[in-house]
Design a protein around this motif. Sequence first.
Motif, PDB file in Angstrom:
ATOM      1  N   LYS A 125      -0.873  14.313 -10.254  1.00 56.54           N
ATOM      2  CA  LYS A 125      -0.410  15.645 -10.667  1.00 56.54           C
ATOM      3  C   LYS A 125       0.337  16.341  -9.546  1.00 56.54           C
ATOM      4  O   LYS A 125       1.210  17.173  -9.799  1.00 56.54           O
ATOM      5  CB  LYS A 125      -1.593  16.499 -11.108  1.00 56.54           C
ATOM      6  N   LYS A 126       0.001  16.013  -8.309  1.00 50.61           N
ATOM      7  CA  LYS A 126       0.642  16.637  -7.151  1.00 50.61           C
ATOM      8  C   LYS A 126       1.750  15.750  -6.573  1.00 50.61           C
ATOM      9  O   LYS A 126       2.231  16.002  -5.466  1.00 50.61           O
ATOM     10  CB  LYS A 126      -0.414  16.943  -6.081  1.00 50.61           C
ATOM     11  N   ASN A 127       2.087  14.702  -7.325  1.00 54.78           N
ATOM     12  CA  ASN A 127       3.130  13.763  -6.897  1.00 54.78           C
ATOM     13  C   ASN A 127       2.837  13.146  -5.535  1.00 54.78           C
ATOM     14  O   ASN A 127       3.755  12.906  -4.725  1.00 54.78           O
ATOM     15  CB  ASN A 127       4.499  14.471  -6.860  1.00 54.78           C
ATOM     16  N   GLN A 128       1.559  12.897  -5.284  1.00 56.84           N
ATOM     17  CA  GLN A 128       1.156  12.239  -4.048  1.00 56.84           C
ATOM     18  C   GLN A 128       0.780  10.795  -4.344  1.00 56.84           C
ATOM     19  O   GLN A 128       0.106  10.513  -5.340  1.00 56.84           O
ATOM     20  CB  GLN A 128      -0.042  12.952  -3.415  1.00 56.84           C
ATOM     21  N   PRO A 129       1.195   9.869  -3.490  1.00 56.01           N
ATOM     22  CA  PRO A 129       0.852   8.468  -3.721  1.00 56.01           C
ATOM     23  C   PRO A 129      -0.645   8.232  -3.590  1.00 56.01           C
ATOM     24  O   PRO A 129      -1.320   8.877  -2.776  1.00 56.01           O
ATOM     25  CB  PRO A 129       1.633   7.730  -2.623  1.00 56.01           C
ATOM     26  N   CYS A 130      -1.157   7.337  -4.376  1.00 51.83           N
ATOM     27  CA  CYS A 130      -2.579   7.024  -4.365  1.00 51.83           C
ATOM     28  C   CYS A 130      -2.756   5.580  -4.854  1.00 51.83           C
ATOM     29  O   CYS A 130      -2.034   5.127  -5.749  1.00 51.83           O
ATOM     30  CB  CYS A 130      -3.351   7.998  -5.258  1.00 51.83           C
ATOM     31  N   THR A 131      -3.698   4.877  -4.267  1.00 54.17           N
ATOM     32  CA  THR A 131      -3.926   3.479  -4.612  1.00 54.17           C
ATOM     33  C   THR A 131      -5.371   3.278  -5.036  1.00 54.17           C
ATOM     34  O   THR A 131      -6.282   3.879  -4.476  1.00 54.17           O
ATOM     35  CB  THR A 131      -3.622   2.567  -3.411  1.00 54.17           C
ATOM     36  N   ILE A 132      -5.568   2.431  -6.030  1.00 50.31           N
ATOM     37  CA  ILE A 132      -6.910   2.055  -6.467  1.00 50.31           C
ATOM     38  C   ILE A 132      -7.174   0.620  -6.046  1.00 50.31           C
ATOM     39  O   ILE A 132      -6.409  -0.286  -6.389  1.00 50.31           O
ATOM     40  CB  ILE A 132      -7.061   2.173  -7.998  1.00 50.31           C
ATOM     41  N   LEU A 133      -8.245   0.421  -5.291  1.00 52.69           N
ATOM     42  CA  LEU A 133      -8.661  -0.920  -4.880  1.00 52.69           C
ATOM     43  C   LEU A 133      -9.906  -1.284  -5.683  1.00 52.69           C
ATOM     44  O   LEU A 133     -10.938  -0.622  -5.572  1.00 52.69           O
ATOM     45  CB  LEU A 133      -8.957  -0.966  -3.383  1.00 52.69           C
ATOM     46  N   ILE A 134      -9.805  -2.313  -6.503  1.00 52.72           N
ATOM     47  CA  ILE A 134     -10.918  -2.741  -7.353  1.00 52.72           C
ATOM     48  C   ILE A 134     -11.605  -3.913  -6.680  1.00 52.72           C
ATOM     49  O   ILE A 134     -10.966  -4.920  -6.368  1.00 52.72           O
ATOM     50  CB  ILE A 134     -10.423  -3.171  -8.744  1.00 52.72           C
ATOM     51  N   SER A 135     -12.912  -3.783  -6.451  1.00 49.84           N
ATOM     52  CA  SER A 135     -13.637  -4.811  -5.719  1.00 49.84           C
ATOM     53  C   SER A 135     -14.707  -5.452  -6.602  1.00 49.84           C
ATOM     54  O   SER A 135     -15.606  -4.781  -7.107  1.00 49.84           O
ATOM     55  CB  SER A 135     -14.294  -4.214  -4.472  1.00 49.84           C
ATOM     56  N   GLY A 136     -14.605  -6.769  -6.786  1.00 51.66           N
ATOM     57  CA  GLY A 136     -15.641  -7.476  -7.522  1.00 51.66           C
ATOM     58  C   GLY A 136     -15.113  -8.704  -8.238  1.00 51.66           C
ATOM     59  O   GLY A 136     -14.106  -8.631  -8.942  1.00 51.66           O
ATOM     60  N   LYS A 137     -15.790  -9.811  -8.049  1.00 51.96           N
ATOM     61  CA  LYS A 137     -15.457 -11.029  -8.785  1.00 51.96           C
ATOM     62  C   LYS A 137     -16.345 -11.173 -10.014  1.00 51.96           C
ATOM     63  O   LYS A 137     -15.879 -11.440 -11.109  1.00 51.96           O
ATOM     64  CB  LYS A 137     -15.606 -12.262  -7.891  1.00 51.96           C
ATOM     65  N   GLY A 138     -17.655 -10.967  -9.803  1.00 48.53           N
ATOM     66  CA  GLY A 138     -18.585 -11.179 -10.906  1.00 48.53           C
ATOM     67  C   GLY A 138     -18.849 -12.652 -11.137  1.00 48.53           C
ATOM     68  O   GLY A 138     -18.378 -13.523 -10.394  1.00 48.53           O
ATOM     69  N   ARG A 139     -19.581 -12.948 -12.203  1.00 45.63           N
ATOM     70  CA  ARG A 139     -19.990 -14.329 -12.460  1.00 45.63           C
ATOM     71  C   ARG A 139     -19.338 -14.919 -13.704  1.00 45.63           C
ATOM     72  O   ARG A 139     -19.758 -15.959 -14.201  1.00 45.63           O
ATOM     73  CB  ARG A 139     -21.514 -14.401 -12.563  1.00 45.63           C
ATOM     74  N   GLY A 140     -18.323 -14.250 -14.202  1.00 43.86           N
ATOM     75  CA  GLY A 140     -17.636 -14.766 -15.377  1.00 43.86           C
ATOM     76  C   GLY A 140     -16.416 -15.579 -14.990  1.00 43.86           C
ATOM     77  O   GLY A 140     -16.100 -15.778 -13.815  1.00 43.86           O
ATOM     78  N   HIS A 141     -15.703 -16.053 -16.000  1.00 45.09           N
ATOM     79  CA  HIS A 141     -14.473 -16.794 -15.758  1.00 45.09           C
ATOM     80  C   HIS A 141     -13.344 -15.847 -15.333  1.00 45.09           C
ATOM     81  O   HIS A 141     -12.476 -16.198 -14.550  1.00 45.09           O
ATOM     82  CB  HIS A 141     -14.065 -17.572 -17.010  1.00 45.09           C
ATOM     83  N   ILE A 142     -13.368 -14.636 -15.887  1.00 43.51           N
ATOM     84  CA  ILE A 142     -12.400 -13.602 -15.513  1.00 43.51           C
ATOM     85  C   ILE A 142     -13.087 -12.654 -14.535  1.00 43.51           C
ATOM     86  O   ILE A 142     -14.222 -12.229 -14.764  1.00 43.51           O
ATOM     87  CB  ILE A 142     -11.918 -12.822 -16.753  1.00 43.51           C
ATOM     88  N   SER A 143     -12.426 -12.314 -13.450  1.00 45.95           N
ATOM     89  CA  SER A 143     -13.053 -11.462 -12.442  1.00 45.95           C
ATOM     90  C   SER A 143     -13.196 -10.030 -12.952  1.00 45.95           C
ATOM     91  O   SER A 143     -12.437  -9.563 -13.813  1.00 45.95           O
ATOM     92  CB  SER A 143     -12.229 -11.463 -11.148  1.00 45.95           C
ATOM     93  N   GLU A 144     -14.186  -9.330 -12.402  1.00 48.86           N
ATOM     94  CA  GLU A 144     -14.335  -7.905 -12.698  1.00 48.86           C
ATOM     95  C   GLU A 144     -13.061  -7.154 -12.330  1.00 48.86           C
ATOM     96  O   GLU A 144     -12.618  -6.264 -13.068  1.00 48.86           O
ATOM     97  CB  GLU A 144     -15.508  -7.322 -11.911  1.00 48.86           C
ATOM     98  N   ALA A 145     -12.496  -7.508 -11.185  1.00 49.84           N
ATOM     99  CA  ALA A 145     -11.296  -6.817 -10.723  1.00 49.84           C
ATOM    100  C   ALA A 145     -10.163  -6.940 -11.737  1.00 49.84           C
ATOM    101  O   ALA A 145      -9.422  -5.981 -11.992  1.00 49.84           O
ATOM    102  CB  ALA A 145     -10.860  -7.367  -9.361  1.00 49.84           C
ATOM    103  N   GLU A 146     -10.017  -8.113 -12.328  1.00 48.59           N
ATOM    104  CA  GLU A 146      -8.952  -8.311 -13.311  1.00 48.59           C
ATOM    105  C   GLU A 146      -9.223  -7.511 -14.583  1.00 48.59           C
ATOM    106  O   GLU A 146      -8.306  -6.908 -15.158  1.00 48.59           O
ATOM    107  CB  GLU A 146      -8.816  -9.800 -13.638  1.00 48.59           C
ATOM    108  N   LEU A 147     -10.471  -7.487 -15.036  1.00 44.45           N
ATOM    109  CA  LEU A 147     -10.810  -6.713 -16.231  1.00 44.45           C
ATOM    110  C   LEU A 147     -10.593  -5.223 -15.994  1.00 44.45           C
ATOM    111  O   LEU A 147     -10.086  -4.515 -16.872  1.00 44.45           O
ATOM    112  CB  LEU A 147     -12.264  -6.987 -16.633  1.00 44.45           C
TER     113      LEU A 147
END
Length: 260
Positions: A125-147
Amino acid sequence: MKFLLDFLFRVLQLFTEPYFLVFLAVIIIALLKRKNKCKNLRIGIFVSVVALIIFIGNGFLGKLTSAYLQKNYLHTPEMKAATVQNPIIVVLGGGVVDIDHTEKLHTMSYSRMVTAYQLYHEYQKKNQPCTILISGKGRGHISEAELFREDFKKMGVPNSDIIKEDKSMNTYQNAKFSSEILKKMGNTSLYLVTSGFHMKRSVALFKTFGLKPIPQASDFIDTEITVFPNSYNAAFTFVMLKEVVGIWQVQLYNSLGVNK
């Protein structure tokens, strides 16, 4: 040494499980009865276990543990976006469920996703850059981070603002692998998003790796004081007691210098 300590803490965690305590008490009482010895001891063990199960199941112990783990994170300070430089929001995975060979995020993950998105949106909303870092693999075939990434994209977060850390299998690795990424990015302001009961241990581990996260708890759990014990109270008390043991583990490992 670390392997032995890991094993000892795994055993200690078993003693936070009400059903294990009942099982252990039954075995001990049966062995003592077979030898026809220690009648008073058998009665004492039985009464102690019953009292402990009641204490856990009626919500009283859960109330105490809930306050210890979460009270410091109930009220988070208002963001002062103008003073925050290069903000990064680290959101920890909350697990994956597999139903009929379809993998979905655990329900706990969605509160974390919403909280992370709210923080992200404030900067947008303030036009400021921001990044989200998702951490986690999990025990499935698809990682938590990807989901997580797939759902964040559906919420309007561009892929360029998302970083995946999809190797970690536990909170220790969340902190270790995330720190490796963050330190390469230079000076940043770090928000840490996870559940309230999980925050104290998570913050301690991130500090172990030289980071100073601003905690943003996404959800909270608690028990209800009841006359009769119930499984709801027992389940959440067990979850929180495991976290307390985990915090002790982090503190001991840090003091021994084996947590790097």
